[in-house]
Design a protein around this motif. Structure first.
Motif: not given
Length: 105
Positions: A16-26, A36-39, A45-48, A55-60
């Motif tokens: 539930t906490l890390i299931s999104d592929k973007w969260k794992v990559l973060i 930083r956000f831009g980094e 890569g291909h994330v809007s 994703q960052l807000r959810q992880m915070e």
């Protein structure tokens, strides 16, 4: 997500906490240190921008990372893993090892 809203199963809680592929990559990209956000956007890569921000807000909110805003113009925002976020390193290491072994077979 509030802890009382999480599933009773520990495996399901982790997913539930890390299931999104973007969260794992973060997580992967913050393990070496603060970014930083831009980094993050560039390294992932291909994330809007909208999805990455969400994703960052959810992880915070989950306590996996901290967001630091510096009072500069333009504002500088940095993201770092918390101790809880770093505690996921063995899981990511195991995923990496499994992925390497999969390619070799």
């Amino acid at each position: 997500m509030e802890k009382q809203q999480l599933p009773a199963c520990p495996v399901e809680t982790t997913l539930t906490l890390i299931s999104d592929k973007w969260k794992v990559l973060i997580l992967r990209d913050l393990l070496p240190g603060t970014k930083r956000f831009g980094e993050l956007k560039k390294s992932i890569g291909h994330v809007s921008q909208k999805v990455l921000t969400a994703q960052l807000r959810q992880m915070e909110q989950s306590g996996l990372l901290t967001r630091t805003v510096y009072p500069e113009v333009p504002p500088r925002v940095e993201y770092s893993l918390t101790e809880l976020g770093y505690s996921l390193k063995p899981i990511l290491d195991a995923m990496s090892t499994w992925g390497e072994n999969y390619y070799q077979n």
